[in-house]
Scaffold this motif. Structure first.
Motif, PDB file in Angstrom:
ATOM      1  N   ILE A 403       0.641 -10.501  -5.900  1.00  0.00           N
ATOM      2  CA  ILE A 403      -0.435  -9.701  -6.150  1.00  0.00           C
ATOM      3  C   ILE A 403      -1.164 -10.282  -6.965  1.00  0.00           C
ATOM      4  O   ILE A 403      -1.190 -11.005  -7.910  1.00  0.00           O
ATOM      5  CB  ILE A 403       0.414  -8.429  -6.629  1.00  0.00           C
ATOM      6  CG1 ILE A 403      -0.891  -7.342  -6.251  1.00  0.00           C
ATOM      7  CG2 ILE A 403       0.572  -8.419  -8.110  1.00  0.00           C
ATOM      8  CD1 ILE A 403      -0.335  -6.022  -6.129  1.00  0.00           C
ATOM      9  N   LEU A 423       1.694  -3.841  -2.817  1.00  0.00           N
ATOM     10  CA  LEU A 423       1.679  -3.027  -4.114  1.00  0.00           C
ATOM     11  C   LEU A 423       3.071  -2.131  -3.627  1.00  0.00           C
ATOM     12  O   LEU A 423       3.066  -1.182  -2.751  1.00  0.00           O
ATOM     13  CB  LEU A 423       0.631  -2.257  -4.329  1.00  0.00           C
ATOM     14  CG  LEU A 423       0.754  -1.332  -5.572  1.00  0.00           C
ATOM     15  CD1 LEU A 423       0.750  -2.069  -6.822  1.00  0.00           C
ATOM     16  CD2 LEU A 423      -0.550  -0.432  -5.752  1.00  0.00           C
ATOM     17  N   SER A 427       5.872  -5.100  -7.964  1.00  0.00           N
ATOM     18  CA  SER A 427       4.552  -5.690  -8.481  1.00  0.00           C
ATOM     19  C   SER A 427       3.777  -4.707  -8.972  1.00  0.00           C
ATOM     20  O   SER A 427       2.403  -4.971  -9.346  1.00  0.00           O
ATOM     21  CB  SER A 427       3.801  -6.120  -7.155  1.00  0.00           C
ATOM     22  OG  SER A 427       3.681  -5.017  -6.107  1.00  0.00           O
ATOM     23  N   PHE A 431       0.401  -5.320 -11.266  1.00  0.00           N
ATOM     24  CA  PHE A 431      -0.676  -4.524 -10.769  1.00  0.00           C
ATOM     25  C   PHE A 431      -1.616  -3.947 -12.133  1.00  0.00           C
ATOM     26  O   PHE A 431      -2.863  -4.047 -12.397  1.00  0.00           O
ATOM     27  CB  PHE A 431      -0.563  -3.740  -9.714  1.00  0.00           C
ATOM     28  CG  PHE A 431      -1.489  -2.617  -9.248  1.00  0.00           C
ATOM     29  CD1 PHE A 431      -2.620  -3.291  -8.494  1.00  0.00           C
ATOM     30  CD2 PHE A 431      -1.564  -1.426  -9.526  1.00  0.00           C
ATOM     31  CE1 PHE A 431      -3.627  -2.348  -7.875  1.00  0.00           C
ATOM     32  CE2 PHE A 431      -2.597  -0.713  -9.254  1.00  0.00           C
ATOM     33  CZ  PHE A 431      -3.680  -1.010  -8.173  1.00  0.00           C
ATOM     34  N   SER A 451      -4.467  -5.640   0.975  1.00  0.00           N
ATOM     35  CA  SER A 451      -3.398  -5.304   0.171  1.00  0.00           C
ATOM     36  C   SER A 451      -2.954  -4.025   1.087  1.00  0.00           C
ATOM     37  O   SER A 451      -3.797  -3.460   1.948  1.00  0.00           O
ATOM     38  CB  SER A 451      -3.461  -4.983  -1.107  1.00  0.00           C
ATOM     39  OG  SER A 451      -2.392  -4.398  -1.610  1.00  0.00           O
TER      40      SER A 451
END
Length: 512
Positions: A403, A423, A427, A431, A451
Motif C-alpha cells: 500500500i 486496503l 494494510s 495506511f 485501490s
C-alpha cells in the motif's frame, strides 16, 4: 442415445486395446492396496475389495472426468481407524454414508471450484508426501507377521528372492516402454514375475499371504444403529474429515489429470460422483474411499483416456472376488510392490527439487510443510489446509506492504492522498500511518482510483481516520470508489461516519 454416449464418453475415439489392458493393470494394482488398508484398519479383506469395486464403478460412470480411478483409498480409511476400533463396522458404514452426503452437497452447491485456491507449492507438497507414503507402504511388504501377530523383516533367502523379484519388476516397468508402449509395462511386469515364480517353483510371499480374496456379491444392508442424536455426535466429525480428505484428494487428482492430458474435468460432477459412490459403499458393505493417485497414474501411463478402463477395472475386481481369487492369490507380492514403487517414483514431483533455488522461500517452506504433515500424520486434509493457510498469510503479508500514498496539495489548498494497493486487515496500520490529521488542511481527499476497500477492517480504519479529522473540524472525503466499495460502505453506514464524494463521471465497475 446421445445422453448415453455422453455418459460413457463414447463420442470420443476410444482405443479399446489400451482401455482393456489399462483396466486389467489398474485392477491388479488396486487389489493389494485395498487389501492392505482394510487389514490395517482391522476390517475384513472383502470390505476393501468391495470398496474398490463400487467406488471404481460409480465414479467411472458418473465422475467428472475420464481416466480417473477411485477405490478403497488409504487416505480416507486412515482417518476412520480410531472410530472402527472404538465403535465397530456398523458405525464405519454409517459414517461413510454421511460423508457421501456431504460430498454430494459440495458438488450440488458447486463448491468444488474452491480447489482452485490450492497453490502450486501445496500441490507439490501433497504429491511428494503421497509418493513417500505409497513407497513406504510397499517397504512394509518386506515384513512377515508370525502367529503371535508380531511383524519382523524377511531374512536370508526369502528376503533375497523378494528383493530380486521386486528389482526385476522395477527394471521391466522402467525399460519395457523403451521397447514398445503397445502393452502396459506394469501388466507385463506382473505377468513375467508371476511366470518366473510359477515356472521355477520359487517360494515367495504372495497375495494369499496377505488375505483370502474370494467372496460373494456385495448385498444391501442398512447399518444397524440407533437413529439418535448421540449416534450423530459420534459419527459427524469423522464423516466431515473423511468427506474433506476424500474430496481434496479426488479434486487434486482431477487437477493432476487435467495437467497430464491437457483437458478439463468437472470438479462439481466429480464431487457428486464421489458422494454417490460412498453412499453406495455404506449400504453395500464397502469401507468407502476416494480417487487414487497411484492407480490413476498407472491408468494414464497405460494409455487410458476414457471411462472404459475404470469400468473394466471394477468389473475385473468383482470377477476376481467371485471366481478368480485362486489365480490372483498366487501372484507374488514382489510384482505388485515393484509396480507400486515405480508409481511412487513417478508421483514424486522431481521438478520441485530442480526449481527449488528459483522458488520463493515461503513456497519452499509451504511445500516441505505439506509433505511432512502428509507423511507423518497421514492427514491429507490437514496438510492441504495448513499449506493453504500459510500461503494465504504470506500473500496477505506481501500485499500489506504494497500500500502506497502519493500526496500533493492543489491550487485551492485541498490536500490529496492517492492510494495504491488494496486496503484490508493486513494494510490498515500502514495506511493510517500515512496521514497527518494535525498538520493537514481543512479539506482532505483520499483518492481510491488505484485501490479498493476489501473488508470490515478497512471500513473501520476509514471510520477512525474520518473521526480524527472531524475532531479537528476538518473534512475527509473519499473519491473514485468502485461500485462494490461504495456498496460495502453503504451497508456499513449505520456504524461508520465517512464522506463519499460523488463522482458521476467516473466508473470503475462497468454497468450491468
Amino acid at each position: 442415445m446421445k445422453n448415453t454416449a455422453a455418459l460413457f464418453d463414447f463420442s470420443q475415439k476410444i482405443n479399446y486395446k489400451n482401455e482393456l489392458l489399462a483396466g486389467f493393470t489398474v485392477a491388479m494394482t488396486m487389489i493389494p492396496e485395498s487389501l492392505s488398508f482394510a487389514i490395517l484398519a482391522g476390517l475384513s479383506p472383502l470390505t476393501g475389495l468391495y470398496a474398490a469395486f463400487m467406488m471404481g464403478l460409480v465414479t467411472a460412470v458418473f465422475g467428472g472426468r475420464p481416466g480417473m480411478v477411485s477405490g478403497g483409498a488409504g487416505a480416507t480409511i486412515v482417518v476412520l481407524i480410531a472410530l472402527i476400533k472404538t465403535h465397530g463396522v456398523e458405525y464405519l458404514l454409517t459414517t461413510v454414508v454421511l460423508a457421501g452426503i456431504f460430498q454430494m452437497l459440495v458438488g450440488i452447491f458447486k463448491w468444488g471450484k474452491f480447489v482452485r485456491l490450492i497453490p502450486q507449492p501445496v500441490m507439490y507438497g501433497f504429491l511428494n508426501g503421497l509418493a513417500v507414503i505409497i513407497f513406504m507402504a510397499q517397504v512394509e511388504q518386506f515384513k512377515i507377521v508370525n502367529e503371535n501377530g508380531i511383524s519382523s523383516w524377511l531374512q536370508g533367502t526369502a528376503l533375497y528372492i523378494m528383493l530380486g523379484l521386486t528389482l526385476l519388476t522395477i527394471a521391466i516397468v522402467y525399460l519395457f516402454p523403451k521397447i514398445t508402449k503397445v502393452v502396459p509395462a506394469s501388466l507385463v511386469a506382473i505377468i513375467v514375475v508371476f511366470g518366473i515364480a510359477a515356472g521355477f517353483g520359487i517360494h515367495t510371499k504372495t497375495v494369499a499371504d496377505i488375505a483370502s480374496i474370494s467372496g460373494n456379491l456385495p448385498h444391501f444392508h442398512i447399518p444397524n444403529l440407533p437413529f439418535s442424536l448421540e449416534t450423530l455426535q459420534i459419527i459427524f466429525p469423522y464423516a466431515l474429515v473423511m468427506a474433506g480428505v476424500g474430496l481434496i484428494e479426488s479434486l487434486l487428482t482431477l487437477s493432476m489429470v487435467d495437467e497430464i492430458t491437457n483437458t478439463k474435468g468437472n470438479a462439481n460432477k466429480e464431487s457428486v460422483a464421489q458422494g454417490l459412490a460412498n453412499i453406495t459403499n455404506g449400504f453395500f458393505g464397502g469401507m468407502g474411499g476416494c480417487a487414487m493417485v497411484a492407480q490413476t497414474l498407472v491408468n494414464l501411463n497405460a494409455g487410458s483416456r476414457a471411462r472404459l478402463s475404470g469400468i473394466i477395472a471394477s468389473v475385473t475386481i468383482l470377477i476376481i472376488i467371485l471366481v478368480g481369487a485362486p489365480f490372483i492369490e498366487k501372484i507374488p507380492m514382489a510384482a505388485l510392490v515393484g509396480v507400486m514403487m515405480m508409481v511412487a517414483i513417478s508421483t514424486f514431483q522431481w521438478v520441485s527439487i530442480r526449481i527449488v533455488n528459483k522458488m520463493p522461500k515461503s513456497d519452499i517452506f509451504v511445500g516441505i510443510t505439506v509433505a511432512l504433515i502428509t507423511i507423518i500424520l497421514h492427514n491429507l486434509a490437514l496438510a492441504v489446509l495448513v499449506g493453504v493457510v500459510i500461503s494465504a498469510l504470506v500473500f496477505a503479508w506481501d500485499n500489506a506492504r504494497r500500500i502506497r500514498a502519493r500526496k500533493y496539495t492543489d491550487e485551492n489548498g485541498i490536500k490529496y492522498y492517492q492510494i495504491s494497493g488494496p486496503l484490508f486487515f493486513g494494510s490498515v496500520t500502514t495506511f493510517i500511518d500515512k496521514f497527518d490529521p494535525a498538520n493537514d488542511p481543512d479539506q482532505v481527499i483520499v483518492d481510491f482510483r488505484e485501490s479498493r476497500i476489501v473488508d470490515m477492517s478497512a471500513i473501520d480504519a476509514l471510520d477512525k481516520l474520518s473521526k480524527k479529522y472531524a475532531e479537528r473540524n476538518k473534512e475527509l472525503h473519499l473519491k473514485h470508489l468502485s461500485e462494490d466499495c461504495r456498496k460495502m460502505l453503504k451497508n456499513a453506514e449505520a456504524v461508520i461516519e465517512v464522506n463519499v464524494q460523488d463522482d458521476p463521471t467516473y466508473k470503475v465497475m462497468p454497468e450491468k
